[in-house]
Design an enzyme around this catalytic site. Structure first.
Site, PDB file in Angstrom:
ATOM      1  N   TYR A  53     -23.802 129.894  27.582  1.00  0.00           N
ATOM      2  CA  TYR A  53     -23.927 131.020  26.422  1.00  0.00           C
ATOM      3  C   TYR A  53     -24.554 132.222  27.195  1.00  0.00           C
ATOM      4  CZ  TYR A  53     -24.780 133.170  22.065  1.00  0.00           C
ATOM      5  OH  TYR A  53     -24.670 134.403  21.327  1.00  0.00           O
ATOM      6  N   ASN A 125     -24.145 133.818  11.509  1.00  0.00           N
ATOM      7  CA  ASN A 125     -22.669 133.770  11.083  1.00  0.00           C
ATOM      8  C   ASN A 125     -22.207 134.653   9.926  1.00  0.00           C
ATOM      9  OD1 ASN A 125     -22.047 131.833  13.179  1.00  0.00           O
ATOM     10  ND2 ASN A 125     -21.958 130.225  11.449  1.00  0.00           N
ATOM     11  N   SER A 152     -13.886 127.724  10.662  1.00  0.00           N
ATOM     12  CA  SER A 152     -15.519 127.994  11.418  1.00  0.00           C
ATOM     13  C   SER A 152     -16.331 128.557  10.614  1.00  0.00           C
ATOM     14  CB  SER A 152     -15.484 128.846  12.666  1.00  0.00           C
ATOM     15  OG  SER A 152     -15.079 130.182  12.468  1.00  0.00           O
ATOM     16  N   VAL A 154     -18.073 131.423  11.003  1.00  0.00           N
ATOM     17  CA  VAL A 154     -17.696 132.869  10.990  1.00  0.00           C
ATOM     18  C   VAL A 154     -16.504 132.848   9.887  1.00  0.00           C
ATOM     19  CG1 VAL A 154     -16.959 134.847  11.951  1.00  0.00           C
ATOM     20  CG2 VAL A 154     -19.018 133.393  12.826  1.00  0.00           C
ATOM     21  N   ARG A 174      -6.232 125.484  14.428  1.00  0.00           N
ATOM     22  CA  ARG A 174      -5.528 124.418  15.617  1.00  0.00           C
ATOM     23  C   ARG A 174      -5.065 123.318  15.018  1.00  0.00           C
ATOM     24  NH1 ARG A 174      -9.738 125.595  20.456  1.00  0.00           N
ATOM     25  NH2 ARG A 174     -11.304 125.152  18.926  1.00  0.00           N
ATOM     26  N   TYR A 238     -14.937 137.429  20.078  1.00  0.00           N
ATOM     27  CA  TYR A 238     -16.237 137.175  19.860  1.00  0.00           C
ATOM     28  C   TYR A 238     -16.779 135.678  20.486  1.00  0.00           C
ATOM     29  CZ  TYR A 238     -15.690 134.467  15.524  1.00  0.00           C
ATOM     30  OH  TYR A 238     -15.288 133.238  14.622  1.00  0.00           O
ATOM     31  N   MET A 241     -13.976 129.208  22.398  1.00  0.00           N
ATOM     32  CA  MET A 241     -13.750 127.943  22.074  1.00  0.00           C
ATOM     33  C   MET A 241     -12.975 127.109  22.675  1.00  0.00           C
ATOM     34  SD  MET A 241     -14.145 128.654  17.779  1.00  0.00           S
ATOM     35  CE  MET A 241     -14.188 126.667  17.318  1.00  0.00           C
ATOM     36  N   PHE A 263     -17.448 141.589  20.648  1.00  0.00           N
ATOM     37  CA  PHE A 263     -18.507 141.701  19.671  1.00  0.00           C
ATOM     38  C   PHE A 263     -19.435 140.591  20.053  1.00  0.00           C
ATOM     39  CE2 PHE A 263     -20.755 140.833  15.979  1.00  0.00           C
ATOM     40  CZ  PHE A 263     -21.461 141.882  15.721  1.00  0.00           C
ATOM     41  N   TRP A 264     -20.865 141.032  20.052  1.00  0.00           N
ATOM     42  CA  TRP A 264     -21.812 139.951  20.180  1.00  0.00           C
ATOM     43  C   TRP A 264     -23.042 140.240  19.447  1.00  0.00           C
ATOM     44  CZ3 TRP A 264     -25.506 139.372  25.350  1.00  0.00           C
ATOM     45  CH2 TRP A 264     -26.076 138.068  25.130  1.00  0.00           C
TER      46      TRP A 264
END
Length: 327
Positions: A53, A125, A152, A154, A174, A238, A241, A263-264
């Site tokens: 991270y 989220n 997810s 988000v 997916r 953002y 994965m 975006f963070w």
């Protein structure tokens, strides 16, 4: 009290963390002791355990970045919520624990009649979804937005928030087994990712224009949704994965004028004024407390089950969020 503690990081996140028992502290001046009611495990938490991270706490550390609890006691000469009040815990205090000792000034009282488990997922989220919808493109009612990782946390919030604004969503997953669950969230279109995604999206939206693309996957998946954008559209990344860097074709950037941004949420918090933060959390608290904004919960685990909980959160086959719910 119990804490989920880790002293190292490694490629298998559940292997580096374990439950430890420590003496429950008495709060000092300015402090509050809070019994944790619920705390989620987010993808960022898993990446923190593996060391991938963007912001890592010093070791040893207690896992968990958000959650809610009930006030047990205040320190001497300390003002704060009443005993038993449900409160939002400060970000990054190590919420995977039975109790936390925190700065009493940073506790935010929450409506006691609301679903505490839903409120526990409010800090990361939901604002991520809301801000990505609001900050990059001036979307109007009837516009389209496309996102991957739509199953997810988000992704689910984004679907619900977009629907409230009259914005239509194309949602990319997916695996075929995730399609039905995303449809249940209110998605307009749900498609499985693939190189021909842009053709299927054009068929689905007809004359509509996809002006915003939101990417949490990286790798080839980034270009798949970039291909779906209208000319001059914006792609916001953002997450990663897939574990791979974002791939965007020069044809999209040069010839079609696609803009790529990142975006963070942590960076947004750094730059946002207290008023902006209060405004965002005020909106979200009201929506969650009234049941208008919800997230799926795939499983609940005690602190003693932290290894199993982290393994479940790291799995790609779950349908919903994993929560730590101390007994």
């Amino acid at each position: 009290m119990l804490q989920a503690k880790y002293e190292k990081r490694g490629p298998v996140p559940q292997d580096v963390i374990g439950a430890v028992e420590v003496e429950t502290p008495d709060p000092g001046p300015g402090q509050a002791l809070v019994k944790v009611v619920a705390a989620p495990i987010n993808p960022s938490d898993v990446l923190t355990l593996t060391g991938e991270y963007g912001m890592l706490p010093s070791l040893p550390a207690i896992g968990g970045n958000e959650g809610v609890g009930k006030l047990v006691a205040l320190g001497p000469d300390t003002e704060g919520p009443e005993q038993g009040q449900l409160v939002l815990l400060p970000v990054g205090v190590g919420t995977w624990a039975s109790h936390v000792l925190v700065d009493a000034r940073k506790l935010i009282p929450l409506p006691g009649e609301a679903d505490a488990k839903q409120l526990a997922m409010m800090t990361i989220n939901p604002p991520t979804a809301l801000l990505m919808l609001n900050e990059f493109v001036d979307l109007q009612e009837g516009d389209w937005v496309i996102q991957n990782a739509a199953n997810s946390g988000v992704g689910g919030y984004l679907i619900q928030l977009a629907k409230m604004k009259g914005i239509k969503t194309v949602n990319v997953v997916r695996r075929e087994s995730a399609v039905e669950g995303v449809k249940e969230q209110g998605a307009d279109v749900v498609l499985v990712d693939g190189p021909d995604l842009h053709k299927r999206v054009r068929e689905a939206v007809g004359e509509g224009k996809v002006r915003l693309a939101i990417d949490a996957v990286g790798g080839a998946a980034t270009d798949h949704i970039a291909n779906c954008l209208a000319e001059g559209g914006t792609l916001v990344n953002y997450g990663m994965m897939s574990g791979e860097p974002c791939q965007v074709s020069p044809a999209n950037i040069v010839f079609r004028g696609v803009t790529v941004k990142g975006f963070w949420l942590a960076k947004w918090f750094e730059n946002a004024s207290p008023e902006q933060q209060r405004n965002i959390f005020g909106q979200l608290t009201k929506l969650i407390a009234t049941g208008k904004l919800q997230a799926k919960i795939a499983g609940e685990y005690d602190v003693l089950q932290i290894k199993e909980a982290v393994a479940a959160a790291a799995s790609g086959e779950r349908d919903g969020k994993i929560l730590i719910v101390p007994v």
